[in-house]
Design an enzyme around this catalytic site. Structure first.
Site, short mmCIF file in Angstrom:
data_model
loop_
_atom_site.label_atom_id
_atom_site.label_comp_id
_atom_site.label_asym_id
_atom_site.label_seq_id
_atom_site.Cartn_x
_atom_site.Cartn_y
_atom_site.Cartn_z
N ARG A 112 0.80 -1.89 0.39
CA ARG A 112 -0.26 -0.44 -0.11
C ARG A 112 0.86 0.80 -0.30
O ARG A 112 1.65 1.22 0.86
CB ARG A 112 -1.01 -0.04 1.42
N HIS A 115 1.69 7.20 1.63
CA HIS A 115 0.97 7.69 1.55
C HIS A 115 0.85 8.92 2.69
O HIS A 115 1.10 8.32 3.43
CB HIS A 115 -0.62 7.71 1.25
N HIS A 117 -3.69 11.10 4.77
CA HIS A 117 -4.35 11.58 4.72
C HIS A 117 -4.43 12.36 5.62
O HIS A 117 -3.67 12.40 6.65
CB HIS A 117 -5.02 11.00 4.66
N GLU A 121 -5.65 7.44 10.94
CA GLU A 121 -5.70 5.48 10.66
C GLU A 121 -4.98 4.81 12.08
O GLU A 121 -4.15 4.66 12.32
CB GLU A 121 -4.74 5.42 9.39
N HIS A 160 3.20 6.92 5.36
CA HIS A 160 3.42 5.93 5.90
C HIS A 160 2.77 4.66 4.79
O HIS A 160 2.38 4.91 3.73
CB HIS A 160 2.17 5.22 7.13
N GLU A 183 -10.73 5.69 1.32
CA GLU A 183 -9.23 5.16 0.64
C GLU A 183 -8.72 6.27 -0.49
O GLU A 183 -7.49 6.34 -1.07
CB GLU A 183 -9.15 4.19 0.63
MN MN Z 1 -3.26 5.19 5.63
#
Ligand code: MN
Ligand code: MN
Length: 400
Positions: A112, A115, A117, A121, A160, A183
């Site tokens: 993943r 990124h 946000h 999280e 992360h 997401e």
């Molecule tokens: Mn994340």
């Protein structure tokens, strides 16, 4: 530690085995006593069998409480090389304004991508193992390998990554303390590079522009890569000595609070200090038992069902109550202050997560409230003999 030291949270449920849930198994028709009539029009029998308490609601249900369940099985699957993700947000479950959830699978080596946000999280590893990394706003770095039963927490805006480890990668639940978060609205390193002038990137990173010829032209989101080396070979020296607060927490290695009918493990800022925006409880309820009648004074509850079968009735005041059935992969929701209970209606242990947009797990127990209020006052309301109230009080002494 004072977490959960006052009582059981799970009622030992002396007589709850033979409830309406058992009776509901006897019929797949909307019939209660002399009321109702068999369905003769179109029907979806599988859905009806999954929802016995919606097809045949308990007679105590009443009113127009909104939908409090959505299954990940009904969520759009975003499939990429190396894995997939699916999400439940306010788009799927409109009542769930405080929390959104993502269920994600990464094969061994799949990433993943790097990124960040806006919301924090919070995550729970469901199966397999992953390597997680982050760098905080002071330049401390973090790297850890997490396994089934572990949590992690990345504060708002902290960049992360997550990568599946051998043999078969991992699957996990992510929760974000904002029901409208998707997401699809993360800040991705590849998206940033694709939308920044090459000359500026070269100047900023002190690179020759030619070294940027291979950067992706769009966001990767999830992509297949090689599994990483052993963690000690993967560490970058951080002169500051790493993050001051651990971003991982080994929830299922904690001693649970043990009740006659189940086990509870709590992670909030009292034992996982970095998790300021999400408090969590992992609850196991044995067959025939129930999570007692209670409510939360501080936040809405967002639930994720891990295994087993359950039904939950939510009481919303003004005569309103509604019952829903849940199973593995379902999301449930309870607005703040509405009382509720969760019964194990299956033959195996029920496991679920309770998440709250709060630094602290808090709940109020109906039985404890009654037991610790002058008994003649409670008796005057409910006509329950005060000796029975004294027995409830004795039963509710601290169990740890
Ligand atoms: Mn994340
Ligand atoms: Mn609850």
């Amino acid at each position: 530690m004072d977490i959960l030291d006052r009582r059981t949270l799970i009622a030992a449920a002396a007589a709850c085995g033979a409830t309406a849930a058992a009776a509901a198994k006897n019929s797949n028709e909307p019939l209660i006593g002399a009321k109702g009539a068999p369905i003769i029009g179109p029907r979806n029998v599988e859905r009806e069998q999954q929802n016995p308490d919606i097809l045949r609601p308990p007679s105590t249900d009443h009113g127009s409480i909104p939908n409090l369940r959505f299954s990940f099985a009904d969520a759009h699957m975003k499939i990429r090389e190396g894995g997939w993700s699916r999400e439940v947000t306010v788009r799927e479950l409109p009542v769930a304004t405080t929390m959104a959830g993502v269920n994600m699978r990464l094969k061994s080596g799949a990433v993943r991508e790097l990124h960040w946000h806006k919301p924090a999280e919070w995550a729970f590893m469901l199966a397999g193992r992953a390597r997680i990394t982050a760098v905080d706003n002071d330049g401390h770095n973090f790297i850890s390998d997490v396994k089934a039963g572990d949590l992690w927490y990345f504060p708002s805006g902290i960049p992360h990554s997550i990568q599946g480890l051998p043999e078969d990668g991992c699957e996990f639940l992510l929760a974000f303390p904002d029901g409208s978060f998707s997401e699809d609205s993360t800040f991705a390193i590849t998206d940033l590079f694709a939308h920044t002038d090459r000359g500026v990137l070269a100047k900023n990173l002190k690179l020759d522009a030619k070294q940027l010829d291979q950067i992706p032209t769009e966001e990767l989101f999830i992509f297949q890569s090689d599994p990483p080396p052993p963690i000690d070979a993967d560490r970058i020296e951080d002169s500051l000595g790493g993050v001051p607060q651990d971003m991982a927490f080994r929830l299922m290695e904690q001693q649970p609070t043990i009740s006659p009918g189940g086990r509870v493990r709590i992670a909030d800022t009292r034992n996982f200090p970095i998790s300021t925006d999400v408090a969590a409880a992992h609850v196991e309820v044995d067959p025939g038992h129930m999570r007692e009648i209670h409510w939360h004074p501080n936040a809405d509850e967002w639930q994720f069902y891990i295994s087993g079968k359950a039904r939950m009735t939510v009481f919303a005041a003004e005569g309103n109550a509604r019952t829903f059935d849940y199973q593995a992969g379902d999301v449930g929701y309870v607005p703040k202050s509405m009382s509720h209970f969760i019964e194990n209606t299956g033959g195996e242990p029920l496991q679920f997560l309770e998440l709250f947009r709060s630094p602290r797990f808090m709940d109020v127990s109906l039985a404890q409230w009654m037991a610790l209020t002058p008994h003649e006052l409670v008796e005057a309301h409910l006509k329950i003999d005060r000796s029975a109230l004294e027995a409830i009080r004795k039963d509710k002494q601290p169990v740890i």
